[in-house]
Structures are given as C-alpha cells and as structure tokens.
Design a protein around this motif. Sequence first.
Motif, mmCIF file in Angstrom:
data_model
loop_
_atom_site.group_PDB
_atom_site.id
_atom_site.type_symbol
_atom_site.label_atom_id
_atom_site.label_comp_id
_atom_site.label_asym_id
_atom_site.label_seq_id
_atom_site.Cartn_x
_atom_site.Cartn_y
_atom_site.Cartn_z
ATOM 1 N N ASP A 142 11.781 8.437 -4.549
ATOM 2 C CA ASP A 142 10.780 7.645 -3.839
ATOM 3 C C ASP A 142 10.365 6.425 -4.657
ATOM 4 O O ASP A 142 10.158 5.328 -4.111
ATOM 5 C CB ASP A 142 9.541 8.500 -3.531
ATOM 6 C CG ASP A 142 9.725 9.367 -2.299
ATOM 7 O OD1 ASP A 142 10.886 9.575 -1.889
ATOM 8 O OD2 ASP A 142 8.719 9.860 -1.753
ATOM 9 N N VAL A 143 10.219 6.614 -5.959
ATOM 10 C CA VAL A 143 9.843 5.499 -6.829
ATOM 11 C C VAL A 143 10.923 4.425 -6.820
ATOM 12 O O VAL A 143 10.637 3.220 -6.728
ATOM 13 C CB VAL A 143 9.581 5.992 -8.266
ATOM 14 C CG1 VAL A 143 9.394 4.817 -9.226
ATOM 15 C CG2 VAL A 143 8.348 6.891 -8.308
ATOM 16 N N ALA A 144 12.186 4.842 -6.893
ATOM 17 C CA ALA A 144 13.297 3.886 -6.860
ATOM 18 C C ALA A 144 13.333 3.129 -5.536
ATOM 19 O O ALA A 144 13.569 1.906 -5.495
ATOM 20 C CB ALA A 144 14.613 4.619 -7.089
ATOM 21 N N ALA A 163 5.469 6.891 0.164
ATOM 22 C CA ALA A 163 6.213 7.340 -1.013
ATOM 23 C C ALA A 163 5.385 8.353 -1.777
ATOM 24 O O ALA A 163 4.153 8.285 -1.800
ATOM 25 C CB ALA A 163 6.564 6.161 -1.926
ATOM 26 N N ASP A 164 6.074 9.284 -2.425
ATOM 27 C CA ASP A 164 5.465 10.237 -3.344
ATOM 28 C C ASP A 164 5.753 9.729 -4.750
ATOM 29 O O ASP A 164 6.912 9.722 -5.186
ATOM 30 C CB ASP A 164 6.066 11.628 -3.129
ATOM 31 C CG ASP A 164 5.415 12.700 -4.002
ATOM 32 O OD1 ASP A 164 4.811 12.344 -5.036
ATOM 33 O OD2 ASP A 164 5.522 13.886 -3.657
ATOM 34 N N ALA A 181 0.847 -1.193 0.000
ATOM 35 C CA ALA A 181 0.000 0.000 0.000
ATOM 36 C C ALA A 181 0.883 1.243 0.000
ATOM 37 O O ALA A 181 1.698 1.432 0.905
ATOM 38 C CB ALA A 181 -0.909 -0.007 1.227
ATOM 39 N N VAL A 182 0.694 2.091 -1.004
ATOM 40 C CA VAL A 182 1.588 3.231 -1.219
ATOM 41 C C VAL A 182 0.814 4.547 -1.137
ATOM 42 O O VAL A 182 -0.249 4.697 -1.752
ATOM 43 C CB VAL A 182 2.273 3.126 -2.603
ATOM 44 C CG1 VAL A 182 3.212 4.305 -2.835
ATOM 45 C CG2 VAL A 182 3.020 1.802 -2.724
ATOM 46 N N ALA A 183 1.339 5.489 -0.384
ATOM 47 C CA ALA A 183 0.773 6.834 -0.290
ATOM 48 C C ALA A 183 1.794 7.715 0.419
ATOM 49 O O ALA A 183 2.791 7.215 0.959
ATOM 50 C CB ALA A 183 -0.551 6.830 0.461
ATOM 51 N N ARG A 184 1.536 9.010 0.459
ATOM 52 C CA ARG A 184 2.474 9.921 1.123
ATOM 53 C C ARG A 184 2.294 9.936 2.636
ATOM 54 O O ARG A 184 3.260 10.130 3.374
ATOM 55 C CB ARG A 184 2.298 11.340 0.574
ATOM 56 C CG ARG A 184 2.760 11.527 -0.865
ATOM 57 C CD ARG A 184 2.436 12.918 -1.356
ATOM 58 N NE ARG A 184 0.999 13.167 -1.299
ATOM 59 C CZ ARG A 184 0.436 14.375 -1.394
ATOM 60 N NH1 ARG A 184 1.199 15.444 -1.511
ATOM 61 N NH2 ARG A 184 -0.872 14.512 -1.349
ATOM 62 N N ARG A 185 1.084 9.726 3.135
ATOM 63 C CA ARG A 185 0.792 9.900 4.552
ATOM 64 C C ARG A 185 1.098 8.631 5.351
ATOM 65 O O ARG A 185 0.320 7.686 5.367
ATOM 66 C CB ARG A 185 -0.651 10.342 4.728
ATOM 67 C CG ARG A 185 -0.893 11.758 4.204
ATOM 68 C CD ARG A 185 -2.327 12.203 4.350
ATOM 69 N NE ARG A 185 -3.193 11.545 3.387
ATOM 70 C CZ ARG A 185 -4.493 11.831 3.248
ATOM 71 N NH1 ARG A 185 -5.061 12.739 4.025
ATOM 72 N NH2 ARG A 185 -5.216 11.201 2.341
ATOM 73 N N ALA A 186 2.248 8.659 5.991
ATOM 74 C CA ALA A 186 2.744 7.477 6.690
ATOM 75 C C ALA A 186 1.814 7.035 7.813
ATOM 76 O O ALA A 186 1.641 5.828 8.047
ATOM 77 C CB ALA A 186 4.138 7.754 7.235
#
Length: 267
Positions: free
Chosen positions: A80-82, A73-74, A51-56
């Motif tokens: 961030d993608v790497a 990640a952004d 699950a990926v998002a900016r808000r940790a």
Amino acid sequence: MTEESRNATAQNQASQSDSPQNRAAVVTGASTGIGEATVRALREEGWTVFAVARRAERLAALEAETGAVGIPADITEDDDVARLLARVTEAGGVGTLINIAGGARGADLVGEANTEDWEWMFRVNVLGTVKLTRAFLPMLRATGEGTVLNLTSTAGLVAYEGGGGYNAAKFAQHALTGALRLEEAEHNIRVIEVAPGLVRTEEFALNRFGDQDAAEKVYEGVEKPLTAADVADVVRYAVSAPHHVNLDQIVIRPVAQAATHKLIRKR
C-alpha cells in the motif's frame, strides 16, 4: 559573495519556496479526527492535499467536500505504501509529509498487558510512521525544502498508569522524530513534532476502550477539551511557516489540563 552570486542564491530560494510541491502534502489518518481536520485546514489555505486512510468511503466523502485527493491505503502494509508513493509521484509529488495516523488500544497495567493491543499500537504509531517517512524522504529531499510533521502525544513525553502500551509506542515515535531531525538537517528537511494532550474526537477514546460510556468518562466534567480543529490549526501553522522556521516540538493541551496528572473536572 558577489552581487551576482547573491542574486542567484535569492532566485534559487524563491524558486524552491514557490514550487507547487511546497504547497502540497500527504496527510495520513485522514478519515477521522485530527487527520480529517488537518486536511480541511490545509485545503482552506489552498494546499494540494493527498488524504490517506483505510476507509475508502470516508475519503470519498472528504474528497467531494474539500477537493482533497483521497487515496485509500494501510500505512503498515508495504504494498500500500509503494502504491501511495507511486500515485503521489505521478500527480507531481509533495514537499510535506504529515504523519497523523495512530491510536491507542486498551488501558491495561503493564503486568496485565494485552500483547495484541501492544503490537497493534507499535505497528500503527511507530512502524507506519517509519514506512511512510522512509518511502517519501527521497522526494522530500529533492524539493530542497522538505517538511515532516509527526503527530505524537503527551503520552510520549510522560508515562501514566494504565498507559504503558500507548506510552511505549508514542515514546518510540517521539524518539524516531528526534533522530530524524538530526539525520535530515543536512538535507534541509525540517522535522516537527506536535504532541497534543486531551483532545475530544469522534473515535479516539471509543477505539481505545471499545465502549461509548467508557469513552465519555474520559472527558467527563472537563470544560473545553481540545478539538481536532484546534490541533489541526496548529499543524497548519507549523507547516505553513517560512521553511527556515522549525517548530521542533509543540505541546498543546487544554487549559484544564495543566499536566498529564492534573486535569480539572467540574461536576
């Protein structure tokens, strides 16, 4: 083809379908709305979900509740993608990429367009999708049965007044999805587009208009708009269908929305 060849082919297909990677997915936009609901829907079916998002903090709560692997990640930032790709690779990889992160800002007429809003919409909806897809394609190809699902919008199919920036971004995402399908068919990657109409979520309209009252007016008088769970259920089905079944484009609207320009509101 000999009987021995047919058996070998069948065994190879079975091994691909049974691979853990083909029940593992990256889901972006996972901190809220359709992305969060998709994480829940896939976890209920036993998928491994990154699950990926900016808000940790939101991802941490979702991880604790569902067992998904939260990765802050952004998706518009190359570093961030790497880092995301490295984490997923280390964990065993995935066979499915679900690009849900996106959004709208503003409802200006084209002649009064806010450049910053337009740039943000292109960066998140278009470039974010491109960067994630480009990064994960080698992994998806290697599975032999990869899947990419892009969540676009009916705003990417029909333009409307005050929607120019969002229309343009979603039309672009729709176009890149079509190009990707043509380019990756030879690698046995299926490319799915899910294009929702009116969906009532916690933050979409609020983020677009920046005002709770304005956000509420979007849904005013509409009986049973779609929910995030409705769309997530369609996403879950599309990526869980046998791999040779490609649902190229799925348009999903509430019954009250017969078309972009026709929305039944009851007072």
